[in-house]
Design an enzyme around this catalytic site. Structure first.
Site, PDB file in Angstrom:
ATOM      1  N   HIS A  88       0.806  -1.219   0.000  1.00  0.00           N
ATOM      2  CA  HIS A  88       0.000   0.000   0.000  1.00  0.00           C
ATOM      3  C   HIS A  88       0.845   1.277   0.000  1.00  0.00           C
ATOM      4  O   HIS A  88       0.332   2.362  -0.227  1.00  0.00           O
ATOM      5  CB  HIS A  88      -0.931   0.015   1.209  1.00  0.00           C
ATOM      6  CG  HIS A  88      -2.089  -0.929   1.072  1.00  0.00           C
ATOM      7  ND1 HIS A  88      -3.376  -0.506   0.856  1.00  0.00           N
ATOM      8  CD2 HIS A  88      -2.137  -2.287   1.101  1.00  0.00           C
ATOM      9  CE1 HIS A  88      -4.178  -1.552   0.764  1.00  0.00           C
ATOM     10  NE2 HIS A  88      -3.453  -2.642   0.922  1.00  0.00           N
ATOM     11  N   HIS A 165       7.580  -7.448   4.269  1.00  0.00           N
ATOM     12  CA  HIS A 165       6.125  -7.332   4.142  1.00  0.00           C
ATOM     13  C   HIS A 165       5.670  -8.386   3.127  1.00  0.00           C
ATOM     14  O   HIS A 165       5.434  -8.083   1.961  1.00  0.00           O
ATOM     15  CB  HIS A 165       5.763  -5.919   3.661  1.00  0.00           C
ATOM     16  CG  HIS A 165       4.286  -5.630   3.679  1.00  0.00           C
ATOM     17  ND1 HIS A 165       3.641  -5.111   4.773  1.00  0.00           N
ATOM     18  CD2 HIS A 165       3.330  -5.792   2.742  1.00  0.00           C
ATOM     19  CE1 HIS A 165       2.362  -4.960   4.505  1.00  0.00           C
ATOM     20  NE2 HIS A 165       2.141  -5.378   3.272  1.00  0.00           N
TER      21      HIS A 165
END
Ligand SMILES: [Mn+2]
Length: 392
Positions: A88, A165
């Site tokens: 994101h 991540h």
């Protein structure tokens, strides 16, 4: 033995506005504020953030505003924050990643934005090695990550953290890495991307997903209503201790599933969950988000039932999400019972009272869904001729 204390968080998604509600947007800022409070209260030496700091690559001004306010409080206490960009946080086009604005203000360190990166941080209790790489996805992600891990190497002779991540096989069928593929020798493995808490062990070190501080989807809330950060004591090549700390600012989210039987029983059910909702609201000082999933509501009573639920529960919630499946009690029993797995043939046979007609109906449904329409009509005609021996 030199050890260092870290606070590990992830997936804060600042700027996320669930259901378009401003209260939900404030919730994610509140959560980040509480995380900073805990870091300061516990005198941690560093904060590790495993990505999805912001929810979008163009965060609203208020997301920057709250991020800057809270990060300043950390900086005043000389507590560094390191973040690895999550999916994101990374723009798809060549525009400025929002995290760079915060780094430019000296409020955080971005790790691995372009290349796998290792860096030493000066903390009040000594050196801390942080290694990491931004989120990688798409075809070839796995190979790219395995190469990145080789470049990042095996920790160091002082406390070290590997920050990624990504999904491990243990947490998702869409994984990029296996637990055993993580390089050995780090004191702690700080992972992000999965929004619920997960803990594994590699050698003498903890491998942890702290989860997101707010559940951003119903399934996340249902799986794990409480939300955490992790505080860990780390030494050379091992985790000395790690504990999860429950967040108090998290808005309660309650998920109820109910199979409707009859009116009185349903009223009792509603009364009992109303109590729970009120209690949850009092405990947290935030009105809960409530999800109700009801199955087998008689079609004719749907409006009345919705009205009752609304009147009884809505005032005590921030938002009430009702999802219901109905049954038509005027239909044959087999039809009523087939809400989950529908056996069309069985239903048609019962309704038409004839096996051949049921077969024809099924084949007609298939035929008429063909494209283009002329082919569909021709096919349907042929079927009718075959079944009835007639010219259409
Ligand atoms: Mn996320």
């Amino acid at each position: 033995m030199d050890s260092i204390q870290i606070l590990h968080t992830s997936d804060t998604h600042l700027g996320h506005r669930q259901y378009g509600l401003s209260e939900r947007e404030m919730d994610v800022y509140d959560a980040f504020g509480e995380i900073v409070d805990i870091a300061i209260r516990e005198h941690v030496d560093a904060v590790i953030h495993s990505g999805d700091f912001f929810d979008s690559v163009s965060p609203p001004p208020q997301a920057y505003y709250h991020a800057i306010n809270h990060l300043r409080r950390l900086r005043e206490k000389d507590i560094p924050l390191v973040v690895v960009p999550g999916d994101h946080d990374i723009p798809k086009r060549r525009v400025l990643p929002p995290l760079l604005v915060l780094e430019r203000l000296g409020l955080l360190h971005i790790l691995g934005l372009r290349e796998p990166e290792k860096r030493d941080l000066r903390t009040s209790r000594g050196k801390l090695r942080v290694s990491g790489f931004r989120n990688i996805k798409g075809p070839g992600a796995r190979q790219q990550l395995l190469q990145a891990l080789v470049r990042l190497g095996q920790g160091s002779d002082y406390p070290s953290v590997l920050i990624l991540h990504q999904s491990l096989r243990n947490v998702s069928p869409d994984y990029e890495l296996e637990l055993g593929e993580l390089p050995k020798g780090y004191s702690y493995y700080a992972l992000g991307h999965i929004h619920v808490y997960r803990k594994y062990v590699l050698g003498e070190s903890a491998v942890i997903y702290p989860g997101s501080p707010e559940a951003l989807r119903r399934d996340e809330a249902e799986e794990q209503p409480y939300r955490y950060v992790v505080i860990a004591e780390i030494a050379r090549k091992r985790t000395v201790s790690s504990e999860r700390v429950k967040l108090n600012s998290t808005r309660p989210q309650l998920v109820y599933r109910h199979l409707y039987r009859e009116a009185n029983e349903f009223k009792t059910f509603l009364a009992s969950i109303r109590e729970e909702i009120l209690k949850a609201g009092l405990r947290s000082k935030k009105k809960p988000i409530v999800h109700i999933i009801i199955e087998n509501i008689p079609k004719r009573e749907k409006t009345t039932i919705y009205d009752t639920i609304e009147k009884l529960l809505r005032p005590h919630t921030l938002t009430l999400r009702i999802q219901a499946t109905t049954i038509d009690t005027s239909l044959p029993r087999t039809v009523q019972e087939s809400t989950s797995s529908i056996d069309h043939y069985k239903i048609l046979k019962e309704m038409l009272g004839n096996e051949d007609l049921a077969k024809l109906a099924l084949e007609l449904i298939d035929a008429l869904s063909m494209e283009p329409k002329q082919v569909a009509l021709d096919q349907a005609e042929k079927l009718l001729q075959k079944y009835f021996n007639i010219e259409v």
